[in-house]
Design a protein around this motif. Sequence first.
Motif, PDB file in Angstrom:
ATOM      1  N   VAL A 125      38.011  43.348  51.290  1.00 45.05           N
ATOM      2  CA  VAL A 125      38.578  42.594  50.174  1.00 45.05           C
ATOM      3  C   VAL A 125      38.001  43.203  48.914  1.00 45.05           C
ATOM      4  CG1 VAL A 125      38.675  40.361  49.036  1.00 45.05           C
ATOM      5  CG2 VAL A 125      38.757  40.494  51.519  1.00 45.05           C
ATOM      6  N   ARG A 126      38.895  43.491  47.990  1.00 44.59           N
ATOM      7  CA  ARG A 126      38.430  44.094  46.756  1.00 44.59           C
ATOM      8  C   ARG A 126      38.863  43.216  45.606  1.00 44.59           C
ATOM      9  NH1 ARG A 126      40.090  49.927  44.379  1.00 44.59           N
ATOM     10  NH2 ARG A 126      38.801  49.748  42.538  1.00 44.59           N
ATOM     11  N   THR A 127      37.988  43.031  44.676  1.00 47.16           N
ATOM     12  CA  THR A 127      38.370  42.245  43.501  1.00 47.16           C
ATOM     13  C   THR A 127      39.250  43.113  42.604  1.00 47.16           C
ATOM     14  OG1 THR A 127      36.374  42.938  42.375  1.00 47.16           O
ATOM     15  CG2 THR A 127      36.284  40.853  43.546  1.00 47.16           C
ATOM     16  N   ALA A 128      40.251  42.495  42.087  1.00 45.80           N
ATOM     17  CA  ALA A 128      41.168  43.224  41.211  1.00 45.80           C
ATOM     18  C   ALA A 128      40.520  43.430  39.852  1.00 45.80           C
ATOM     19  CB  ALA A 128      42.461  42.440  41.065  1.00 45.80           C
ATOM     20  N   PRO A 129      40.655  44.629  39.286  1.00 48.17           N
ATOM     21  CA  PRO A 129      40.044  44.877  37.973  1.00 48.17           C
ATOM     22  C   PRO A 129      40.800  44.151  36.867  1.00 48.17           C
ATOM     23  CG  PRO A 129      41.283  46.791  38.699  1.00 48.17           C
ATOM     24  CD  PRO A 129      41.306  45.797  39.820  1.00 48.17           C
ATOM     25  N   GLU A 130      40.066  43.724  35.866  1.00 52.67           N
ATOM     26  CA  GLU A 130      40.678  43.082  34.707  1.00 52.67           C
ATOM     27  C   GLU A 130      40.614  44.042  33.540  1.00 52.67           C
ATOM     28  OE1 GLU A 130      39.487  39.246  33.278  1.00 52.67           O
ATOM     29  OE2 GLU A 130      39.319  38.522  35.317  1.00 52.67           O
TER      30      GLU A 130
END
Length: 122
Positions: free
Chosen positions: A108-113
């Motif tokens: 699971v990867r956090t989406a970049p902002e």
Amino acid sequence: MCAVFQLDGRVELSTRVGGSLCVTKKLGHIALVEKAGMEENGRRWKTIAGRWWAAAVAAGLLGLILVAMVKGKRKRWRMAEMERRAYENEALQVSMVGHVRAATAPVVRTAPELEKEFMPPR
């Protein structure tokens, strides 16, 4: 008294002929023997006390060794129990890599902002 230690293992006691003279007609080893006198009885309690003291010291040392062994066993048992509980309650998944257990995290990867306020200098 005279003690004659014969070749077949028997011991014969006889009285002395003179002050320190023994006479025998048999082959073997000869020794002068005296009965224990009052002086030995005076030292007897010291011998008994010394033996009791040595036995107490030996018992104390054996007790310390036993306590150290029990503590080591308990520590190993606790460590094994902690490892077992950690294995049962682990948050990460475990996968085998060859003969080694390795922890793996879920993919699971956090989406970049994108930051809108930040502008690079020109």
